[in-house]
Write an enzyme that holds these catalytic residues in place. Structure first.
Site, short mmCIF file in Angstrom:
data_model
loop_
_atom_site.label_atom_id
_atom_site.label_comp_id
_atom_site.label_asym_id
_atom_site.label_seq_id
_atom_site.Cartn_x
_atom_site.Cartn_y
_atom_site.Cartn_z
N ASP A 29 1.02 -1.25 0.00
CA ASP A 29 0.02 0.04 -0.05
C ASP A 29 0.89 1.30 0.02
O ASP A 29 2.04 1.45 0.79
CB ASP A 29 -0.80 -0.02 1.40
CG ASP A 29 -2.10 0.96 1.22
OD1 ASP A 29 -1.74 2.33 0.90
OD2 ASP A 29 -3.36 0.63 1.18
N ILE A 30 0.42 2.25 -0.97
CA ILE A 30 1.28 3.50 -1.03
C ILE A 30 1.38 4.38 0.20
O ILE A 30 2.23 5.26 0.28
CB ILE A 30 1.13 4.07 -2.35
CG1 ILE A 30 2.15 4.92 -3.09
CG2 ILE A 30 -0.27 5.10 -2.17
CD1 ILE A 30 1.92 5.51 -4.49
N GLU A 88 -12.24 3.73 -1.16
CA GLU A 88 -11.34 4.72 -1.97
C GLU A 88 -11.30 4.23 -3.51
O GLU A 88 -11.50 4.90 -4.35
CB GLU A 88 -10.10 4.95 -1.51
CG GLU A 88 -9.23 6.17 -1.92
CD GLU A 88 -7.79 5.89 -1.12
OE1 GLU A 88 -6.70 6.20 -1.97
OE2 GLU A 88 -7.71 6.02 0.13
N HIS A 93 -10.04 -5.32 -2.86
CA HIS A 93 -8.76 -5.70 -2.07
C HIS A 93 -8.80 -5.68 -0.77
O HIS A 93 -9.72 -5.41 0.10
CB HIS A 93 -7.96 -4.42 -2.58
CG HIS A 93 -8.51 -3.25 -1.88
ND1 HIS A 93 -9.35 -2.34 -2.85
CD2 HIS A 93 -8.30 -2.33 -0.91
CE1 HIS A 93 -9.66 -1.32 -2.21
NE2 HIS A 93 -9.16 -1.11 -1.07
N HIS A 95 -6.61 -5.57 2.85
CA HIS A 95 -5.45 -4.69 3.40
C HIS A 95 -4.98 -6.13 4.34
O HIS A 95 -5.73 -6.56 5.39
CB HIS A 95 -5.75 -3.70 4.30
CG HIS A 95 -6.47 -2.39 3.51
ND1 HIS A 95 -5.71 -1.51 3.40
CD2 HIS A 95 -7.65 -2.14 2.92
CE1 HIS A 95 -6.45 -0.56 2.35
NE2 HIS A 95 -7.68 -0.86 2.50
P1 AMP Z 1 -9.87 1.46 0.43
O1 AMP Z 1 -10.41 1.62 -0.98
O2 AMP Z 1 -10.74 2.68 1.21
O3 AMP Z 1 -9.59 0.11 0.97
O4 AMP Z 1 -8.53 2.32 0.28
C1 AMP Z 1 -7.61 2.25 -0.81
C2 AMP Z 1 -6.18 1.60 -0.50
O5 AMP Z 1 -5.40 1.82 -1.83
C3 AMP Z 1 -5.59 2.97 0.20
O6 AMP Z 1 -5.01 2.49 1.32
C4 AMP Z 1 -4.52 3.82 -0.76
O7 AMP Z 1 -3.36 3.99 0.07
C5 AMP Z 1 -4.08 2.44 -1.51
N1 AMP Z 1 -3.71 3.04 -2.74
C6 AMP Z 1 -4.17 3.79 -3.44
N2 AMP Z 1 -3.64 4.00 -4.88
C7 AMP Z 1 -2.61 3.20 -4.43
C8 AMP Z 1 -1.29 2.83 -5.57
N3 AMP Z 1 -1.13 3.46 -6.53
N4 AMP Z 1 -0.41 1.82 -4.88
C9 AMP Z 1 -0.64 1.30 -3.74
N5 AMP Z 1 -1.73 1.59 -3.00
C10 AMP Z 1 -2.40 2.48 -3.47
#
Ligand code: AMP
Length: 131
Positions: A29-30, A88, A93, A95
């Site tokens: 995760d970024i 988001e 996905h 975590h």
């Molecule tokens: P959520 O959809 O609420 O589970 O959050 C999406 C997750 O994806 C967040 O923790 C972001 O930090 C992560 N994220 C978004 N864009 C990227 C990326 N390009 N590379 C890695 N992680 C990402």
């Protein structure tokens, strides 16, 4: 329109890859809550995790187990917490987050600021544990 995680799958956006197989892909995760915070996604672009067909959903957890076991060897922690939010990014996905206490998996907390080199180093170490 293709989502950000599908672009990662195609290599159009860089990621710190942890593992992949025919159905799933894992990468750091970024904006990590902890060192080693990893996302596991299906290759199939489906927004809501509970819309995945049963076998794909079940396999995602088994794939995650292998990754979690490797993360634990690299990042000292009590266990790997798992969370599904999807608020988001509209691509299912999981975590995987090293945790010691409940607040370690509080998504409202400020995220870690890691350099690209630190992220690459963690990813390399986790990948080595998967061999
Ligand atoms: P959520 O959809 O609420 O589970 O959050 C999406 C997750 O994806 C967040 O923790 C972001 O930090 C992560 N994220 C978004 N864009 C990227 C990326 N390009 N590379 C890695 N992680 C990402």
């Amino acid at each position: 329109m293709s989502g950000i995680f599908s672009k990662i799958l195609r290599g159009e956006i860089p990621s710190h890859k942890i593992a992949e197989d025919d159905n799933y892909f894992a990468f750091l995760d970024i904006n990590p809550l902890a060192k080693g915070h990893t996302l596991v996604i299906p290759r199939k672009e489906i927004d809501y995790i509970f819309d995945l067909e049963d076998s794909l959903l079940a396999g995602m957890l088994v794939f995650s187990k292998r990754i979690a076991t490797a993360i634990e060897k690299v990042v000292p922690c009590k266990r790997i917490g798992i969370a599904v939010l999807g608020l988001e990014v509209p691509h299912a996905h999981i975590h995987l987050i090293p945790i010691n206490r409940i607040d370690d998996i509080n998504f409202a907390r400020p995220k870690l600021q890691l350099t690209n080199e630190e992220m690459a180093d963690i990813a390399t170490k986790i990948r080595q544990e998967l061999k």
